[in-house]
Design an enzyme around this catalytic site. Structure first.
Site, PDB file in Angstrom:
ATOM      1  N   GLN A 188       3.404  13.717  -0.926  1.00 29.42           N
ATOM      2  CA  GLN A 188       4.635  12.951  -0.843  1.00 29.42           C
ATOM      3  C   GLN A 188       4.474  11.633  -1.594  1.00 29.42           C
ATOM      4  OE1 GLN A 188       6.031  12.605   3.185  1.00 29.42           O
ATOM      5  NE2 GLN A 188       6.143  14.822   3.487  1.00 29.42           N
ATOM      6  N   GLU A 280       7.678  19.142  15.094  1.00 30.06           N
ATOM      7  CA  GLU A 280       8.165  18.968  13.735  1.00 30.06           C
ATOM      8  C   GLU A 280       9.238  19.998  13.398  1.00 30.06           C
ATOM      9  OE1 GLU A 280       8.287  17.053  11.334  1.00 30.06           O
ATOM     10  OE2 GLU A 280       6.644  15.617  11.427  1.00 30.06           O
TER      11      GLU A 280
END
Length: 497
Positions: A188, A280
């Site tokens: 990321q 998640e």
């Protein structure tokens, strides 16, 4: 575009359409608030605003749940649409088109405002006064490893040379009064920038802005290319720069209307603390804590009566699915069109937890391109399966645009009836490419490497049938003359419905 410039303006807009519920009854931050939020997702209930939290009733601090979830208010995508400046009744395809259109515009940088005009500066904690537990940060799920103050905020960091500022969402858990434990996946952009600071041997300056203006979390979850500044893109969407102010202790600009801003540095990798577990977006209970990066807090600024938005991650549909799905679809649509491919629309069906992307191509694609379906699918793969757009695109369905790809029932129908069950025509497999590490079907090796195989399901018909002989959907719109359709619609209530 109606640019809502603060979380409070967004809350008021939701209340105006009946999509907000103020809960004045005492609610415990310890699990109860999270359970209410989770139940609200399941029912598509109005977004809860908790005003009376156990142990914090005299502070004025509030929690705001499900800020980007779906709604049963009559405007199912209202929270998405309003956040991005559209009418509450906007459709999924209208939202994606607006985002894709803004990608072709020049970015507009933020506008810096004086400190005295920035609501986020109403209160300041420094030094020994810093206390992350001063806020009613919830313990969201029963199996969480701690209280997560960052589930819907913006992490702001820039490269050491100052050439690139990134705004992103990565979960952060309170470790103690002045430190946070942070999940920072290396692929990321937040992780890419952190690596540049590591190579210099320096901790990374960072600001966490909680309760930002409603459009920011959406662009923070969008897979813009490396080097792109999300705040500039949001400026292009609204045709005006967002308002920012200088941070107290780090060289960063932060959203002026943020409810809470937490400043500090991410330590070098030799210092870690335990973080997790935390549910998640794939929708399963997390199972273990692991060592993660440490965020040392050097300042906290906050508004009077600060409001913390909270996401109770888990099975669809919640903000991980709406934010990542909507914005990733827009980025992919923009890239495919820029490559000259005849793509009409793109959509992540939220119910598939960002594991399933559906693309619609023009019904005349075969005539206009001269390609067969396998060739067209290969060209789509060459655009999508590299870089950030690849992360959340493990399975792709390609259909013609007689299908409304935002309607899951139509997508399932098209997949079931148009995709041949063999590898020569119906499904095409591609080598491992960049992937999210949280999918439960991955091997340990794939999760560590952030790499996994991809598949595209071919649901196209145009190259199988000559024009004029293709199967036509036997729908209300296609199966009856226009005058009969009009008569039925006009008389619908007269029939007794």
């Amino acid at each position: 575009m109606a640019h809502l410039k603060s979380l409070r303006e967004f809350i008021d807009a939701l209340e105006d359409i009946g999509d907000l519920l103020r809960i004045d009854k005492e609610v415990d931050w310890n699990l109860e608030a999270g359970a209410v939020i989770r139940r609200g997702y399941d029912l598509r209930a109005p977004a809860p605003l908790f005003t009376n939290l156990t142990g914090y009733s005299d502070t004025g601090f509030r929690l705001f749940g499900a800020p980007g979830a779906l709604s049963a208010s009559g405007y199912p995508l209202a929270r998405i649409a309003l956040a991005l400046g559209l009418d509450a009744a906007a459709s999924g395809q209208q939202i994606v088109e607006a985002l894709a259109d803004a990608r072709g515009k020049a970015g507009i940088p933020p506008v810096e405002v004086p400190r005295e005009q920035a609501p986020c500066k109403e209160n300041v904690m420094l030094g020994d006064d810093i206390d992350l537990f001063a806020f009613p940060t919830p313990l969201v799920h029963g199996n969480d490893g701690g209280r997560y103050i960052q589930t819907y905020g913006l992490n702001i960091a820039k490269t050491p040379d100052g050439s690139w500022t990134n705004w992103s969402i990565n979960r952060m858990m309170i470790h103690d009064r002045n430190t946070l434990a942070c999940l920072i996946p290396a692929p990321q952009h937040f992780g890419v920038i952190r690596q540049k600071w590591i190579e210099r041997g320096e901790p990374m300056p960072v600001a966490l802005a909680v309760g930002v203006e409603p459009g920011l979390p959406w662009v923070g979850g969008m897979p813009l290319p490396e080097g792109a500044d999300e705040s500039h893109y949001l400026g292009a969407l609204f045709d005006e720069g967002i308002e920012v102010v200088t941070a107290e202790t780090v060289d960063l600009l932060v959203p002026a209307t943020a409810e809470i801003v937490i400043e500090g540095h991410i330590a070098l990798p030799d210092e870690t603390v335990m973080e997790g577990p935390f549910n998640e977006f794939p929708g399963y209970n997390a199972t273990e804590a692991t060592p993660k990066a440490v965020f040392h807090v050097s300042a906290i600024t906050y508004r009077d009566g600060a409001i913390q938005p909270v996401v109770a991650a888990g099975p669809p549909v919640e903000e991980d699915h709406t934010v990542i799905g909507t914005t990733s679809a827009a980025e992919i649509l923009y890239l495919l069109r820029a490559a000259g491919l005849p793509v009409s629309s793109a959509w992540y069906n939220f119910e598939a937890a960002v594991h399933w992307l559906t693309l619609a191509v023009r019904q005349d694609w075969h005539e206009t391109t001269g390609l067969g379906s396998h060739e067209l699918v290969d060209r789509i793969a060459s655009v999508i399966f590299h870089g950030k757009p690849s992360v959340n695109a493990p399975k792709i369905l390609v259909v013609e645009d007689d299908v409304d790809i935002t309607d899951l029932s139509q997508v399932v129908w098209a997949f079931a009836t148009r995709s041949h069950p063999d590898v020569d025509r119906g499904e095409f497999h591609y080598p491992p490419a960049v992937s999210d590490q949280l999918a439960v079907y991955l091997t340990e090796e794939e999760a560590r490497a952030f790499m996994a195989g991809k598949v595209i399901y071919n649901c196209l018909l145009a190259d199988l049938y000559p024009e004029g002989r293709r199967p036509v959907k036997g729908s209300f719109e296609n199966g009856w003359p226009a005058e009969i359709q009009d008569r039925v619609l006009k008389n619908w209530h007269d029939y007794g419905y």
